[in-house]
Design a protein around this motif. Sequence first.
Motif, PDB file in Angstrom:
ATOM      1  N   LYS A   1     -65.592  41.589   4.633  1.00 44.08           N
ATOM      2  CA  LYS A   1     -64.375  41.544   5.437  1.00 44.08           C
ATOM      3  C   LYS A   1     -63.593  40.321   4.991  1.00 44.08           C
ATOM      4  CE  LYS A   1     -62.497  41.739  10.067  1.00 44.08           C
ATOM      5  NZ  LYS A   1     -61.356  42.561   9.780  1.00 44.08           N
ATOM      6  N   SER A   2     -62.314  40.486   4.836  1.00 38.37           N
ATOM      7  CA  SER A   2     -61.453  39.380   4.401  1.00 38.37           C
ATOM      8  C   SER A   2     -60.688  38.815   5.579  1.00 38.37           C
ATOM      9  CB  SER A   2     -60.449  39.865   3.355  1.00 38.37           C
ATOM     10  OG  SER A   2     -61.118  40.305   2.209  1.00 38.37           O
ATOM     11  N   PHE A   3     -60.512  37.515   5.541  1.00 39.86           N
ATOM     12  CA  PHE A   3     -59.716  36.817   6.537  1.00 39.86           C
ATOM     13  C   PHE A   3     -58.657  36.016   5.786  1.00 39.86           C
ATOM     14  CE2 PHE A   3     -62.212  37.631  10.304  1.00 39.86           C
ATOM     15  CZ  PHE A   3     -63.428  37.996   9.764  1.00 39.86           C
ATOM     16  N   SER A   4     -57.443  36.037   6.280  1.00 37.49           N
ATOM     17  CA  SER A   4     -56.378  35.296   5.607  1.00 37.49           C
ATOM     18  C   SER A   4     -55.474  34.638   6.636  1.00 37.49           C
ATOM     19  CB  SER A   4     -55.569  36.220   4.698  1.00 37.49           C
ATOM     20  OG  SER A   4     -54.953  37.238   5.461  1.00 37.49           O
ATOM     21  N   LYS A   5     -54.699  33.712   6.144  1.00 39.60           N
ATOM     22  CA  LYS A   5     -53.823  32.946   7.020  1.00 39.60           C
ATOM     23  C   LYS A   5     -52.629  32.491   6.188  1.00 39.60           C
ATOM     24  CE  LYS A   5     -54.304  29.047  10.174  1.00 39.60           C
ATOM     25  NZ  LYS A   5     -55.222  28.007  10.659  1.00 39.60           N
ATOM     26  N   VAL A   6     -51.449  32.593   6.730  1.00 34.98           N
ATOM     27  CA  VAL A   6     -50.257  32.113   6.043  1.00 34.98           C
ATOM     28  C   VAL A   6     -50.079  30.639   6.399  1.00 34.98           C
ATOM     29  CG1 VAL A   6     -47.750  32.350   5.824  1.00 34.98           C
ATOM     30  CG2 VAL A   6     -49.178  34.380   6.109  1.00 34.98           C
ATOM     31  N   VAL A   7     -50.006  29.810   5.365  1.00 33.84           N
ATOM     32  CA  VAL A   7     -49.895  28.365   5.564  1.00 33.84           C
ATOM     33  C   VAL A   7     -48.716  27.852   4.760  1.00 33.84           C
ATOM     34  CG1 VAL A   7     -51.092  26.163   5.290  1.00 33.84           C
ATOM     35  CG2 VAL A   7     -52.402  28.212   5.824  1.00 33.84           C
ATOM     36  N   ASN A   8     -47.891  27.046   5.386  1.00 35.45           N
ATOM     37  CA  ASN A   8     -46.782  26.416   4.676  1.00 35.45           C
ATOM     38  C   ASN A   8     -47.293  25.182   3.941  1.00 35.45           C
ATOM     39  OD1 ASN A   8     -44.804  28.213   5.578  1.00 35.45           O
ATOM     40  ND2 ASN A   8     -44.584  27.094   7.486  1.00 35.45           N
ATOM     41  N   PRO A   9     -46.937  25.032   2.660  1.00 36.23           N
ATOM     42  CA  PRO A   9     -47.372  23.846   1.918  1.00 36.23           C
ATOM     43  C   PRO A   9     -46.811  22.575   2.544  1.00 36.23           C
ATOM     44  CG  PRO A   9     -45.881  25.202   0.596  1.00 36.23           C
ATOM     45  CD  PRO A   9     -46.087  25.905   1.881  1.00 36.23           C
ATOM     46  N   ASP A  10     -47.507  21.471   2.327  1.00 39.34           N
ATOM     47  CA  ASP A  10     -47.102  20.224   2.980  1.00 39.34           C
ATOM     48  C   ASP A  10     -46.794  19.083   2.013  1.00 39.34           C
ATOM     49  OD1 ASP A  10     -49.751  19.950   2.189  1.00 39.34           O
ATOM     50  OD2 ASP A  10     -50.281  18.673   3.884  1.00 39.34           O
ATOM     51  N   LEU A  11     -46.925  19.323   0.709  1.00 39.92           N
ATOM     52  CA  LEU A  11     -46.677  18.258  -0.263  1.00 39.92           C
ATOM     53  C   LEU A  11     -45.632  18.674  -1.289  1.00 39.92           C
ATOM     54  CD1 LEU A  11     -50.194  16.883  -1.298  1.00 39.92           C
ATOM     55  CD2 LEU A  11     -48.416  15.680  -0.055  1.00 39.92           C
ATOM     56  N   LEU A  12     -44.710  17.771  -1.557  1.00 42.49           N
ATOM     57  CA  LEU A  12     -43.779  17.946  -2.663  1.00 42.49           C
ATOM     58  C   LEU A  12     -44.384  17.249  -3.865  1.00 42.49           C
ATOM     59  CD1 LEU A  12     -40.485  17.182  -0.768  1.00 42.49           C
ATOM     60  CD2 LEU A  12     -40.980  19.289  -1.986  1.00 42.49           C
ATOM     61  N   THR A  13     -44.296  17.886  -5.030  1.00 43.37           N
ATOM     62  CA  THR A  13     -44.901  17.296  -6.219  1.00 43.37           C
ATOM     63  C   THR A  13     -43.996  17.461  -7.434  1.00 43.37           C
ATOM     64  OG1 THR A  13     -46.890  17.249  -7.591  1.00 43.37           O
ATOM     65  CG2 THR A  13     -46.215  19.392  -6.747  1.00 43.37           C
ATOM     66  N   THR A  14     -44.092  16.513  -8.349  1.00 47.35           N
ATOM     67  CA  THR A  14     -43.355  16.577  -9.601  1.00 47.35           C
ATOM     68  C   THR A  14     -44.173  15.883 -10.687  1.00 47.35           C
ATOM     69  OG1 THR A  14     -41.227  16.168 -10.685  1.00 47.35           O
ATOM     70  CG2 THR A  14     -42.041  14.428  -9.229  1.00 47.35           C
ATOM     71  N   ASN A  15     -43.887  16.223 -11.933  1.00 48.59           N
ATOM     72  CA  ASN A  15     -44.541  15.579 -13.082  1.00 48.59           C
ATOM     73  C   ASN A  15     -43.517  14.745 -13.831  1.00 48.59           C
ATOM     74  OD1 ASN A  15     -47.174  16.751 -12.771  1.00 48.59           O
ATOM     75  ND2 ASN A  15     -46.257  18.678 -13.417  1.00 48.59           N
ATOM     76  N   ILE A  16     -43.960  13.584 -14.276  1.00 50.77           N
ATOM     77  CA  ILE A  16     -43.066  12.635 -14.935  1.00 50.77           C
ATOM     78  C   ILE A  16     -43.634  12.331 -16.312  1.00 50.77           C
ATOM     79  CG2 ILE A  16     -42.162  10.277 -14.834  1.00 50.77           C
ATOM     80  CD1 ILE A  16     -42.925  10.820 -11.654  1.00 50.77           C
ATOM     81  N   THR A  17     -42.766  12.356 -17.323  1.00 50.57           N
ATOM     82  CA  THR A  17     -43.157  11.972 -18.676  1.00 50.57           C
ATOM     83  C   THR A  17     -42.147  10.966 -19.199  1.00 50.57           C
ATOM     84  OG1 THR A  17     -44.087  14.171 -19.074  1.00 50.57           O
ATOM     85  CG2 THR A  17     -43.677  12.803 -21.005  1.00 50.57           C
ATOM     86  N   ILE A  18     -42.641   9.836 -19.680  1.00 52.09           N
ATOM     87  CA  ILE A  18     -41.803   8.826 -20.309  1.00 52.09           C
ATOM     88  C   ILE A  18     -42.223   8.760 -21.763  1.00 52.09           C
ATOM     89  CG2 ILE A  18     -41.192   6.387 -20.409  1.00 52.09           C
ATOM     90  CD1 ILE A  18     -42.586   7.419 -17.207  1.00 52.09           C
ATOM     91  N   SER A  19     -41.269   8.922 -22.675  1.00 49.43           N
ATOM     92  CA  SER A  19     -41.552   8.851 -24.108  1.00 49.43           C
ATOM     93  C   SER A  19     -40.766   7.695 -24.712  1.00 49.43           C
ATOM     94  CB  SER A  19     -41.135  10.136 -24.819  1.00 49.43           C
ATOM     95  OG  SER A  19     -41.851  11.222 -24.312  1.00 49.43           O
ATOM     96  N   VAL A  20     -41.437   6.924 -25.541  1.00 44.22           N
ATOM     97  CA  VAL A  20     -40.802   5.808 -26.231  1.00 44.22           C
ATOM     98  C   VAL A  20     -41.099   5.950 -27.711  1.00 44.22           C
ATOM     99  CG1 VAL A  20     -40.675   3.299 -26.475  1.00 44.22           C
ATOM    100  CG2 VAL A  20     -41.090   4.304 -24.222  1.00 44.22           C
ATOM    101  N   GLU A  21     -40.029   5.883 -28.517  1.00 44.55           N
ATOM    102  CA  GLU A  21     -40.179   6.018 -29.961  1.00 44.55           C
ATOM    103  C   GLU A  21     -39.585   4.781 -30.627  1.00 44.55           C
ATOM    104  OE1 GLU A  21     -38.515   9.056 -33.328  1.00 44.55           O
ATOM    105  OE2 GLU A  21     -39.005   9.895 -31.365  1.00 44.55           O
ATOM    106  N   LYS A  22     -40.441   4.033 -31.327  1.00 43.96           N
ATOM    107  CA  LYS A  22     -39.997   2.819 -32.015  1.00 43.96           C
ATOM    108  C   LYS A  22     -40.808   2.640 -33.288  1.00 43.96           C
ATOM    109  CE  LYS A  22     -38.103   0.287 -28.152  1.00 43.96           C
ATOM    110  NZ  LYS A  22     -36.707   0.302 -28.459  1.00 43.96           N
ATOM    111  N   LYS A  23     -40.292   1.802 -34.173  1.00 44.85           N
ATOM    112  CA  LYS A  23     -40.969   1.523 -35.436  1.00 44.85           C
ATOM    113  C   LYS A  23     -42.219   0.670 -35.207  1.00 44.85           C
ATOM    114  CE  LYS A  23     -39.655   1.542 -40.021  1.00 44.85           C
ATOM    115  NZ  LYS A  23     -40.063   2.743 -40.702  1.00 44.85           N
ATOM    116  N   ASP A  24     -42.125  -0.246 -34.253  1.00 43.44           N
ATOM    117  CA  ASP A  24     -43.204  -1.199 -33.998  1.00 43.44           C
ATOM    118  C   ASP A  24     -44.044  -0.763 -32.787  1.00 43.44           C
ATOM    119  OD1 ASP A  24     -44.830  -3.391 -33.640  1.00 43.44           O
ATOM    120  OD2 ASP A  24     -43.209  -4.812 -33.267  1.00 43.44           O
ATOM    121  N   GLU A  25     -45.348  -0.735 -32.967  1.00 39.78           N
ATOM    122  CA  GLU A  25     -46.284  -0.328 -31.912  1.00 39.78           C
ATOM    123  C   GLU A  25     -46.179  -1.232 -30.680  1.00 39.78           C
ATOM    124  OE1 GLU A  25     -51.156  -0.357 -31.447  1.00 39.78           O
ATOM    125  OE2 GLU A  25     -50.255  -0.604 -33.421  1.00 39.78           O
ATOM    126  N   ASN A  26     -46.029  -2.535 -30.879  1.00 42.72           N
ATOM    127  CA  ASN A  26     -45.931  -3.467 -29.748  1.00 42.72           C
ATOM    128  C   ASN A  26     -44.684  -3.213 -28.906  1.00 42.72           C
ATOM    129  OD1 ASN A  26     -48.342  -4.802 -30.254  1.00 42.72           O
ATOM    130  ND2 ASN A  26     -47.376  -6.201 -31.722  1.00 42.72           N
TER     131      ASN A  26
END
Length: 192
Positions: A33-58
């Motif tokens: 027997k299956s039981f289910s429930k409708v639930v509203n999500p409670d967290l907003l989420t996002t992914n962040i990427t920062i890219s840096v391109e330079k000649k020198d590693e430092n």
Amino acid sequence: MIKQSKIVGKKSIFIAALLLPILGFSYELNFNKSFSKVVNPDLLTTNITISVEKKDENKVNIEIEKFNDFMKKYKNVEIKNGSFTLSPKYKYYDNKQEFVGYIGSLRYSAESKSAKELNSFMDELITLKDNIKSEDVKLNISNVSWKMGEELQNKNYDDLRLESINWIENYAKSLSNQISKKCAVTKINISE
């Protein structure tokens, strides 16, 4: 006469042995027997990427560290799953490889129950990027989406488990009344 009574005794034991399973007759029921429930999500989420391109590693590390420090200090949004990679970058022409610098990437996930707090965080991150004033620094913020937090998810799993246990207990009582025999639950398997 004594021999006859022994035979009668053996017959009655044999008949009783045959009737015992019938008198102690029981059923074992297995079903899903299956039981289910409708639930509203409670967290907003996002992914962040920062890219840096330079000649020198430092220089790559210096720019990345500005963003990393900002992420560590920000307290109003939960920052998760941080990762940093540094890779050499090459240019290819005429089957030759030429080193042109380094690419550093910093990745995080950000979560909040408050849209206002998440927006504030993203605004401050964009301001930090704009203040760097470099074409070598790129900021990518994914679309914001809703998800269910672990605490809410666990609470709802617990509610559904309790609902299933109550249902099977009530079902056993109802079945006992309908067939006028005692019904008991001996095993419940719950899978998520």
